[in-house]
Design a protein around this motif. Structure first.
Motif, PDB file in Angstrom:
ATOM      1  N   LYS A 550      21.781  35.627  29.123  1.00 29.31           N
ATOM      2  CA  LYS A 550      22.821  34.704  29.564  1.00 29.31           C
ATOM      3  C   LYS A 550      24.205  35.210  29.196  1.00 29.31           C
ATOM      4  CE  LYS A 550      24.299  29.892  29.091  1.00 29.31           C
ATOM      5  NZ  LYS A 550      24.039  28.601  28.450  1.00 29.31           N
ATOM      6  N   GLY A 551      25.107  35.199  30.184  1.00 27.61           N
ATOM      7  CA  GLY A 551      26.488  35.547  29.913  1.00 27.61           C
ATOM      8  C   GLY A 551      26.774  37.025  29.888  1.00 27.61           C
ATOM      9  N   ASP A 552      25.794  37.880  30.150  1.00 29.44           N
ATOM     10  CA  ASP A 552      26.055  39.313  30.064  1.00 29.44           C
ATOM     11  C   ASP A 552      25.439  40.031  31.262  1.00 29.44           C
ATOM     12  OD1 ASP A 552      27.271  41.439  28.721  1.00 29.44           O
ATOM     13  OD2 ASP A 552      25.316  42.117  28.011  1.00 29.44           O
ATOM     14  N   THR A 553      25.566  39.446  32.436  1.00 24.76           N
ATOM     15  CA  THR A 553      24.968  40.043  33.621  1.00 24.76           C
ATOM     16  C   THR A 553      25.755  41.261  34.049  1.00 24.76           C
ATOM     17  OG1 THR A 553      26.292  38.678  35.106  1.00 24.76           O
ATOM     18  CG2 THR A 553      24.173  37.782  34.408  1.00 24.76           C
ATOM     19  N   SER A 554      25.042  42.223  34.639  1.00 23.20           N
ATOM     20  CA  SER A 554      25.702  43.404  35.166  1.00 23.20           C
ATOM     21  C   SER A 554      26.652  43.028  36.290  1.00 23.20           C
ATOM     22  CB  SER A 554      24.647  44.398  35.671  1.00 23.20           C
ATOM     23  OG  SER A 554      23.822  44.822  34.623  1.00 23.20           O
ATOM     24  N   GLU A 555      26.305  41.999  37.037  1.00 26.04           N
ATOM     25  CA  GLU A 555      27.133  41.592  38.169  1.00 26.04           C
ATOM     26  C   GLU A 555      28.534  41.198  37.711  1.00 26.04           C
ATOM     27  OE1 GLU A 555      26.929  38.525  41.992  1.00 26.04           O
ATOM     28  OE2 GLU A 555      25.592  38.260  40.277  1.00 26.04           O
ATOM     29  N   SER A 556      28.627  40.435  36.638  1.00 26.30           N
ATOM     30  CA  SER A 556      29.938  40.042  36.124  1.00 26.30           C
ATOM     31  C   SER A 556      30.738  41.263  35.709  1.00 26.30           C
ATOM     32  CB  SER A 556      29.766  39.090  34.934  1.00 26.30           C
ATOM     33  OG  SER A 556      30.988  38.918  34.260  1.00 26.30           O
ATOM     34  N   ALA A 557      30.106  42.183  34.978  1.00 23.62           N
ATOM     35  CA  ALA A 557      30.810  43.382  34.534  1.00 23.62           C
ATOM     36  C   ALA A 557      31.306  44.190  35.725  1.00 23.62           C
ATOM     37  CB  ALA A 557      29.895  44.232  33.657  1.00 23.62           C
ATOM     38  N   ASN A 558      30.537  44.245  36.770  1.00 25.75           N
ATOM     39  CA  ASN A 558      30.936  44.989  37.963  1.00 25.75           C
ATOM     40  C   ASN A 558      32.209  44.395  38.558  1.00 25.75           C
ATOM     41  OD1 ASN A 558      30.086  47.280  39.464  1.00 25.75           O
ATOM     42  ND2 ASN A 558      29.528  45.950  41.168  1.00 25.75           N
ATOM     43  N   PHE A 559      32.260  43.068  38.667  1.00 24.68           N
ATOM     44  CA  PHE A 559      33.459  42.407  39.172  1.00 24.68           C
ATOM     45  C   PHE A 559      34.651  42.653  38.231  1.00 24.68           C
ATOM     46  CE2 PHE A 559      30.431  39.228  41.255  1.00 24.68           C
ATOM     47  CZ  PHE A 559      30.565  39.805  42.516  1.00 24.68           C
ATOM     48  N   GLU A 560      34.402  42.587  36.919  1.00 24.32           N
ATOM     49  CA  GLU A 560      35.487  42.755  35.954  1.00 24.32           C
ATOM     50  C   GLU A 560      36.109  44.145  36.068  1.00 24.32           C
ATOM     51  OE1 GLU A 560      33.969  41.816  32.049  1.00 24.32           O
ATOM     52  OE2 GLU A 560      32.780  40.176  32.875  1.00 24.32           O
ATOM     53  N   SER A 581      35.638  36.394  41.374  1.00 23.96           N
ATOM     54  CA  SER A 581      34.178  36.500  41.392  1.00 23.96           C
ATOM     55  C   SER A 581      33.628  36.621  39.979  1.00 23.96           C
ATOM     56  CB  SER A 581      33.757  37.714  42.232  1.00 23.96           C
ATOM     57  OG  SER A 581      34.130  37.551  43.587  1.00 23.96           O
ATOM     58  N   ALA A 582      34.302  37.388  39.121  1.00 23.42           N
ATOM     59  CA  ALA A 582      33.873  37.489  37.725  1.00 23.42           C
ATOM     60  C   ALA A 582      33.927  36.122  37.054  1.00 23.42           C
ATOM     61  CB  ALA A 582      34.750  38.487  36.977  1.00 23.42           C
ATOM     62  N   ALA A 583      35.015  35.388  37.293  1.00 25.74           N
ATOM     63  CA  ALA A 583      35.168  34.065  36.689  1.00 25.74           C
ATOM     64  C   ALA A 583      34.076  33.120  37.156  1.00 25.74           C
ATOM     65  CB  ALA A 583      36.547  33.499  37.018  1.00 25.74           C
ATOM     66  N   ASP A 584      33.772  33.145  38.450  1.00 27.60           N
ATOM     67  CA  ASP A 584      32.734  32.259  38.976  1.00 27.60           C
ATOM     68  C   ASP A 584      31.372  32.590  38.375  1.00 27.60           C
ATOM     69  OD1 ASP A 584      34.632  31.039  40.568  1.00 27.60           O
ATOM     70  OD2 ASP A 584      34.121  32.154  42.387  1.00 27.60           O
ATOM     71  N   THR A 585      31.077  33.892  38.255  1.00 28.93           N
ATOM     72  CA  THR A 585      29.793  34.315  37.693  1.00 28.93           C
ATOM     73  C   THR A 585      29.658  33.867  36.245  1.00 28.93           C
ATOM     74  OG1 THR A 585      29.769  36.250  39.144  1.00 28.93           O
ATOM     75  CG2 THR A 585      28.314  36.305  37.233  1.00 28.93           C
ATOM     76  N   PHE A 597      39.382  33.544  31.197  1.00 29.23           N
ATOM     77  CA  PHE A 597      40.147  34.776  31.016  1.00 29.23           C
ATOM     78  C   PHE A 597      40.267  35.527  32.340  1.00 29.23           C
ATOM     79  CE2 PHE A 597      40.252  39.363  30.338  1.00 29.23           C
ATOM     80  CZ  PHE A 597      41.430  39.481  29.630  1.00 29.23           C
ATOM     81  N   TRP A 598      39.195  35.554  33.105  1.00 24.90           N
ATOM     82  CA  TRP A 598      39.270  36.271  34.386  1.00 24.90           C
ATOM     83  C   TRP A 598      40.032  35.476  35.432  1.00 24.90           C
ATOM     84  CZ3 TRP A 598      38.917  41.202  34.510  1.00 24.90           C
ATOM     85  CH2 TRP A 598      38.306  41.837  33.434  1.00 24.90           C
ATOM     86  N   ARG A 599      40.126  34.163  35.297  1.00 22.81           N
ATOM     87  CA  ARG A 599      41.083  33.400  36.102  1.00 22.81           C
ATOM     88  C   ARG A 599      42.512  33.838  35.748  1.00 22.81           C
ATOM     89  NH1 ARG A 599      38.409  31.005  40.311  1.00 22.81           N
ATOM     90  NH2 ARG A 599      36.603  29.831  39.528  1.00 22.81           N
ATOM     91  N   TYR A 600      42.711  34.103  34.476  1.00 21.18           N
ATOM     92  CA  TYR A 600      44.021  34.583  34.028  1.00 21.18           C
ATOM     93  C   TYR A 600      44.327  35.948  34.652  1.00 21.18           C
ATOM     94  CZ  TYR A 600      47.463  36.576  30.799  1.00 21.18           C
ATOM     95  OH  TYR A 600      48.563  37.200  30.268  1.00 21.18           O
ATOM     96  N   VAL A 601      43.340  36.851  34.677  1.00 23.83           N
ATOM     97  CA  VAL A 601      43.546  38.157  35.306  1.00 23.83           C
ATOM     98  C   VAL A 601      43.802  37.985  36.803  1.00 23.83           C
ATOM     99  CG1 VAL A 601      42.505  40.407  35.780  1.00 23.83           C
ATOM    100  CG2 VAL A 601      42.140  39.315  33.561  1.00 23.83           C
ATOM    101  N   GLN A 602      43.102  37.055  37.419  1.00 22.65           N
ATOM    102  CA  GLN A 602      43.360  36.765  38.827  1.00 22.65           C
ATOM    103  C   GLN A 602      44.818  36.335  39.021  1.00 22.65           C
ATOM    104  OE1 GLN A 602      41.333  33.290  40.282  1.00 22.65           O
ATOM    105  NE2 GLN A 602      41.855  33.657  42.428  1.00 22.65           N
ATOM    106  N   ALA A 603      45.298  35.448  38.176  1.00 17.87           N
ATOM    107  CA  ALA A 603      46.685  35.001  38.260  1.00 17.87           C
ATOM    108  C   ALA A 603      47.653  36.152  38.022  1.00 17.87           C
ATOM    109  CB  ALA A 603      46.928  33.880  37.255  1.00 17.87           C
ATOM    110  N   HIS A 604      47.312  37.042  37.088  1.00 18.30           N
ATOM    111  CA  HIS A 604      48.146  38.220  36.816  1.00 18.30           C
ATOM    112  C   HIS A 604      48.272  39.070  38.076  1.00 18.30           C
ATOM    113  CE1 HIS A 604      48.959  41.854  33.919  1.00 18.30           C
ATOM    114  NE2 HIS A 604      49.801  41.814  34.919  1.00 18.30           N
ATOM    115  N   ALA A 605      47.157  39.309  38.756  1.00 16.96           N
ATOM    116  CA  ALA A 605      47.191  40.125  39.972  1.00 16.96           C
ATOM    117  C   ALA A 605      48.046  39.472  41.048  1.00 16.96           C
ATOM    118  CB  ALA A 605      45.767  40.353  40.478  1.00 16.96           C
TER     119      ALA A 605
END
Length: 864
Positions: A550-560, A581-585, A597-605
Motif C-alpha cells: 500500500k502506498g508504494d505502487t510502481s504506477e505512482s512512482a512512474n507518474f512522479e 495522476s500521481a496525486a490521484d493514485t 504534495f503532488w497536487r502542489y507539484v501540479q500547481a507549481h507546473a
C-alpha cells in the motif's frame, strides 16, 4: 529462437574457473532475465550478499557485447571497481577496460566505445557534467542505490552554512525570502541566524515565493565567492541556473538545497542514450522507490526466492541504545568508544561510522578528532580517505548517507556504528519525514538502509561484525511493521535479538558486546529466522507483497518521475497531468499528505507556465488538495499558499513547531511515552540529576529540543526552540536546597551560563532559568537576576509539567495510528486548548527578581 543459456556461456568463458557452475540463485536470476527481460529497458536483480551478483552482471555484459552493444559497468567506489576487474579476470574470454581519475587511455576508450570490451568505472566517472566516456548501450548499476548520490548531485545546488563564504550566501537567500514574505515561514528567521534547534525540519519555499526572488538569488550566487572556490556549487550551478524556477527549495539548519523534486535522470545522456539498464543490489527494495530515487523509467524486478540462497555471511551482532539518551549523548557515545577500544585490542581496530547526514558526520568527526583519534572523512566521488583508512590501524571512517557499497570483510572492520536511524539523508527527505508522514516509501527506505548497513562487515561465511545503533528510536523503528517488511531476511535474527535486549539497560548491552569480542572468531552457523524464537511459531501477519504494498505502487512512482522530468524540460502541461495522476493514485492508496504534495507539484507546473489564467489554475489545484483536508502541518502550509495566490493576507499558525515536535516524539515510541512521562513527573521532585533529567523531558512536552551538555562547567540542561521572529535558548541550573534563600552564588553561576550560551549562539535570544525549592531570594541575588534570569520554584515546574502532559496525553490518545486524519483531528481538539502564540517565551521570561510559583504559571497559561 533458442533460449539464452547463461550456464553454457559461463562454461565457454571459464572452462576451469567455475567447476560447479552457477549457484541456484544465480541460475534463477539469469534464467528469468533470459526468458522475460532481454528486451526490457530497466531491469532490477536482487541477490543477497554472498550469492554472486557481480558474476551475473559480467555474464549479461558478455552477452551484450555479443549483440554489438557497448557496456558500462558502474560501481560505487574504486575498491568495488577493483573487485569487479578481479572477478572478470576469472572469465578469460571477457575483455575489461578500467577508467578512473585521469586514466583514459585512447585504445581502451576505443575498445569500450566499439563494444569490444566492458568499461568498468564508478558512478561519478560516468555521470558528471563533462564525462570522458561515451554513453553505453547497456549500463549495469552495481549496488544500484549508490547511483542516487551521483545522479542527484548533477541537479542539486547545496549552500551549506559551513564556511564563511557559503554562510553569507545562505543568509542572503534567507533574507530575500524574509523580505518578500516575512510571515509565511515560522522558523526561517531562526534558521537564517543559526539559532534553530539542530533537528529542525526544513522549510519548503512555496513555488510562488521562490519565483519572485529567483532572479535575485541568481545574481547573489553569481556574485558570491562560492563559484571561485572548489565547492560543489561551482560544478552544479551552471547546470541548475537555467532551470531555477522549476526547482524545489528547502532551507534546513545546515544547508539550503535547490533541486528538482526528483532527479530528472532521463535528461542525462549517459542514461537516455542507453537502450538497457540493469540494477544489481542485495537490497533492491521496491521497484517503484528505486525508480523514484534514481529518476529512471519503470523498473521491472527479478527477485530470488529465499530457498535458493545458500550463502552464509558469518556472525552478526546488533546492539541498540536501551535508554532514551540522544544518539551522541555521553552514555551511548562513551559506549561506542569503549567498543572501539575493544576492537583495537582484538585486531586492526578500524571503525566505520555510517551517519545519516553531513551535519551528523561533522559532529562525529569533530568529537573523534578532539580525542586525538585518526579520522578519515569519506565523501561522494573522493575515495582517497577510504583507501587510507583501510591501511591505518585504529582509524575511524566517517561518512554520510552511505549504507551500501562499502565492503569491509575480514579484519578490514569489525565494528560499524550507526549513530541515527537512517530515515533522511537530504533536506528533501527530512521534509518528507516531518510533513508527509503517510509517505510509506520513506519507511521502506529505512528498512532497506538498515539491511545494507548491517551487512557492511559481513560479506563471507568467515566474517563477523558488531553493529551499534545509538539512536534511542531504533527500537520503535525496528518494531514498525512497514520497516520490518522491507528488511532483508538475512538480518532478521540480529534485529530480533537487538529488540530482545532493548529495555534491559546498559549492563546487559555491555555484556552482549563483551560476549561478541570474546567469541566472534569462533565458527558459528548463522541463525535462521526460525531459530530466533524457540516458542511455537505462528504463520505471522498477512501483508501485501513488498513491491505492491500500500502506498508504494510502481504506477505512482512512474507518474512522479514523469512529472518532474517534464517540468524540468518545460512541458508544463505534461508535468501537471502526470503530477495529478500521481496525486490521484496516492490518494486512492490512503496517502493523503503524500498525494497533496503532488497536487502542489501540479500547481507549481501550472504556475511556472506563466499564462494569464495559470495562477488561478494553480490555486484551484491546491484548493482541491486542502478542501476538507485534515489540519496537519502540511495542509496548513498549503492553505497559506492558497491564500497568497488569492492575494489575501496570511495568518501564520503559531503552533506548527509544537505539533511537529509532538508527532516526531510519538513516532519514536508512543508505547513507552506514558511511562516516561510518569517517571519524569516523579523525578522532578528527586535528586539534582533526576530533576535535570525531568527538565530535559519537559522540553519535549513544550515542543522544544532539550539536551544535557557535558563538561565540568556545562549547564545542567539546555533548551532550544524557534519562534517566527528568532531562535531561543534557555539554560537551566537545578538547585535542591542548602539555604533559606536563593544565594547570589547561584545567580552568578547561571549568569555565567547565559553569557557562555550567548557566545555559542550570538543570534539567539538567551535566557536563564534557575529551578529552586526556595521561595525567597537574597537581596543582592534578586538585583543581579532581575533582567536575565527566571527563578522558578519546583511547584511552578510541576504546574507546567502537569498542564503540558495533560495536553500531550490527550493529543497522543486521539493521534491513534498516526494517519493524517487522526493527527488532524487530534490537533483540532488540542489546539483550541493551547495558550496563545509566544506562551513559552512568556513562561520563561525573566521574573524581575521574584520566584515563579504554581499559581503564577496557571494564571499565565489561562490568560494566554
Amino acid at each position: 529462437m533458442a533460449v539464452l543459456d547463461f550456464s553454457e556461456r559461463l562454461r565457454e568463458l571459464a572452462p576451469s574457473g567455475y567447476p560447479d557452475g552457477l549457484r541456484p540463485a544465480q541460475a534463477h536470476a539469469l534464467g528469468e532475465f533470459a526468458k522475460h527481460h532481454i528486451s526490457t529497458s530497466d531491469v532490477g536483480i536482487e541477490l543477497p550478499t554472498g550469492e554472486g551478483k557481480t558474476l551475473i552482471g559480467l555474464l549479461i555484459a558478455d552477452w551484450a557485447l555479443d549483440q554489438g552493444m557497448s557496456v558500462a559497468y558502474l560501481t560505487g567506489n574504486r575498491m568495488l571497481a577493483t573487485q569487479v576487474v578481479g572477478q572478470a579476470a576469472q572469465l578469460p574470454g571477457l575483455e575489461i577496460r578500467r577508467f578512473e581519475g585521469k586514466n583514459y587511455p585512447g585504445a581502451d576508450l576505443d575498445d569500450y566505445h566499439q563494444a569490444q570490451a566492458v568499461g568498468v568505472m564508478n558512478y561519478w566517472v560516468y555521470f558528471n557534467s563533462n564525462p570522458r566516456v561515451e554513453p553505453a548501450d547497456l549500463v549495469i548499476f552495481d549496488d544500484a542505490h549508490l547511483a542516487e548520490q551521483a545522479l542527484s548531485g548533477l541537479f542539486t545546488v547545496s549552500i551549506p552554512r559551513g564556511t564563511a563564504v557559503s554562510r553569507q550566501l545562505y543568509e542572503t537567500v534567507c533574507d530575500l525570502v524574509l523580505q518578500h514574505s516575512p510571515n509565511t515561514y515560522p522558523t526561517l528567521k531562526a534558521l537564517r541566524d543559526g539559532a534553530a534547534p539542530f533537528g529542525s525540519p526544513p522549510e519548503l519555499l512555496a513555488f510562488n515565493d521562490w519565483s519572485a526572488i529567483s532572479t535575485d538569488v541568481d545574481q547573489a550566487v553569481d556574485a558570491s565567492g562560492c563559484l571561485d572556490d572548489n565547492s560543489d556549487i561551482r560544478y552544479t550551478w551552471p547546470a541548475v541556473k537555467p532551470y531555477l524556477k522549476r526547482c524545489g527549495v528547502l532551507v534546513g539548519p545546515t544547508s539550503i538545497e535547490i533541486r528538482p523534486y526528483l532527479p530528472p535522470t532521463q535528461t542525462v545522456p549517459g542514461y537516455s542514450k542507453s537502450t538497457q539498464r540493469i540494477y544489481l543490489s542485495a537490497t533492491l527494495g521496491s521497484a517503484g522507490d528505486l525508480q523514484r530515487r534514481l529518476g529512471t523509467h519503470q523498473v521491472e524486478s527479478i527477485e530470488t526466492p529465499r530457498e535458493l540462497c545458500t550463502a552464509l555471511t558469518g556472525r552478526r551482532t546488533f546492539l541498540i541504545n536501551p535508554n532514551p539518551d540522544w544518539a551522541l549523548a555521553e552514555a551511548p557515545f562513551s559506549f561506542a568508544l569503549r567498543q572501539s577500544e575493544a576492537a583495537h585490542r582484538d585486531g586492526p581496530g578500524r571503525v566505520a561510522w555510517l551517519c545519516s547526514s553531513n551535519a551528523e558526520a561533522d559532529e562525529v568527526e569533530a568529537r573523534l578528532m578532539s580525542r586525538g583519534l585518526p579520522v578519515f572523512r569519506l565523501r561522494g566521488g573522493d575515495e582517497a580517505p577510504f583507501d587510507l583508512w583501510r591501511v591505518t590501524a585504529d582509524a575511524h571512517l566517517v561518512t554520510a548517507g552511505r549504507y551500501d557499497g562499502l565492503d569491509l570483510p575480514d579484519d578490514t572492520c569489525r565494528l560499524v556504528i550507526i549513530p541515527s536511524v537512517p530515515e533522511a539523508s537530504t533536506e528533501f527527505e527530512r521534509f518528507v519525514v516531518a510533513y508527509l508522514d503517510d509517505a510509506a516509501y520513506m519507511r521502506h527506505r529505512v528498512g532497506q538502509r538498515l539491511t545494507q548497513a548491517l551487512g557492511r562487515a559481513n560479506r563471507t561465511a568467515n566474517d563477523s561484525g558488531l553493529y551499534l545503533g545509538l539512536d534511542p528510536i531504533f527500537s520503535a523503528t525496528l518494531a514498525n511493521s512497514a520497516v520490518r517488511l522491507s528488511m532483508g531476511s538475512e538480518v532478521n535474527g540480529a534485529v530480533r535479538r537487538a529488540l530482545e535486549l532493548h529495555g534491559s539497560g546498559w549492563e546487559r548491552v555491555e555484556f552482549a558486546a563483551s560476549e561478541f569480542w570474546a567469541n566472534h572468531r569462533n565458527a558459528i552457523a548463522e541463525t535462521t529466522d526460525e531459530e530466533v524464537n524457540a516458542s511455537r511459531q505462528r504463520p505471522g501477519r498477512t501483508r501485501p507483497g513488498r513491491v505492491q504494498s500500500k502506498g508504494d505502487t510502481s504506477e505512482s512512482a512512474n507518474f512522479e518521475v514523469d512529472a518532474v522530468t517534464k517540468l524540468w524540460l518545460g512541458d508544463h502541461e505534461g508535468a501537471a497531468r502526470n503530477a495529478q495522476s500521481a496525486a490521484d493514485t496516492l490518494q486512492s492508496s490512503g496517502e493523503l499528505e503524500h498525494s497533496a504534495f503532488w497536487r502542489y507539484v501540479q500547481a507549481h507546473a501550472l504556475f511556472d507556465r506563466g499564462r494569464e489564467d495559470d495562477i488561478g489554475n494553480a490555486r484551484q489545484s491546491l484548493e482541491g488538495a486542502v478542501i476538507s483536508a485534515p489540519r496537519t502541518a502540511w495542509f496548513i502550509r498549503l492553505s497559506r499558499t492558497v491564500e497568497q495566490l488569492a492575494g489575501r493576507n496570511i495568518d501564520p499558525t503559531a503552533h506548527d513547531s509544537l505539533f511537529l515536535a509532538w508527532d516526531e516524539w510519538i513516532r519514536e515510541g508512543a508505547g513507552r511515552l506514558p511511562a516516561q512521562i510518569a517517571r519524569a513527573r516523579v523525578l522532578l521532585s528527586g535528586t539534582h540529576d533526576e530533576r535535570a533529567e525531568a527538565v530535559e523531558l519537559l522540553a519535549r512536552l513544550c515542543g522544544a529540543s532539550g539536551d544535557r551538555p557535558s563538561g565540568p562547567s556545562a549547564t545542567d540542561v539546555r533548551w532550544a526552540w524557534a519562534s517566527p521572529k528568532m531562535g531561543h535558548r534557555c539554560v537551566w541550573e537545578v538547585k535542591t536546597g542548602g539555604s533559606k534563600a536563593v544565594p547570589r552564588a547561584a545567580v552568578n553561576q547561571i549568569l555565567g551560563q547565559v553569557k557562555e550560551e550567548k557566545n555559542r549562539s550570538p543570534n539567539a535570544k538567551v535566557v536563564g532559568c534557575l529551578l529552586v525549592v526556595l521561595d525567597a531570594i537574597e537581596g543582592d541575588a534578586l538585583r543581579a537576576a532581575r533582567d536575565e534570569i527566571a527563578i522558578m520554584h519546583e511547584d511552578a515546574a510541576l504546574a507546567i509539567f502537569d498542564a503540558l502532559a495533560e495536553l500531550f496525553t490527550a493529543y497522543m490518545t486521539t493521534w491513534g495510528s498516526g494517519s493524517a486524519i487522526e493527527r488532524g483531528n487530534a490537533r483540532n481538539e488540542i489546539e483550541k486548548r493551547l495558550p496563545a502564540a509566544g506562551w513559552l517565551n512568556r513562561l520563561l521570561a525573566p521574573t524581575t527578581g521574584s520566584v515563579l510559583r504554581a499559581q503564577d504559571v496557571r494564571t499565565l497559561l489561562e490568560s494566554s
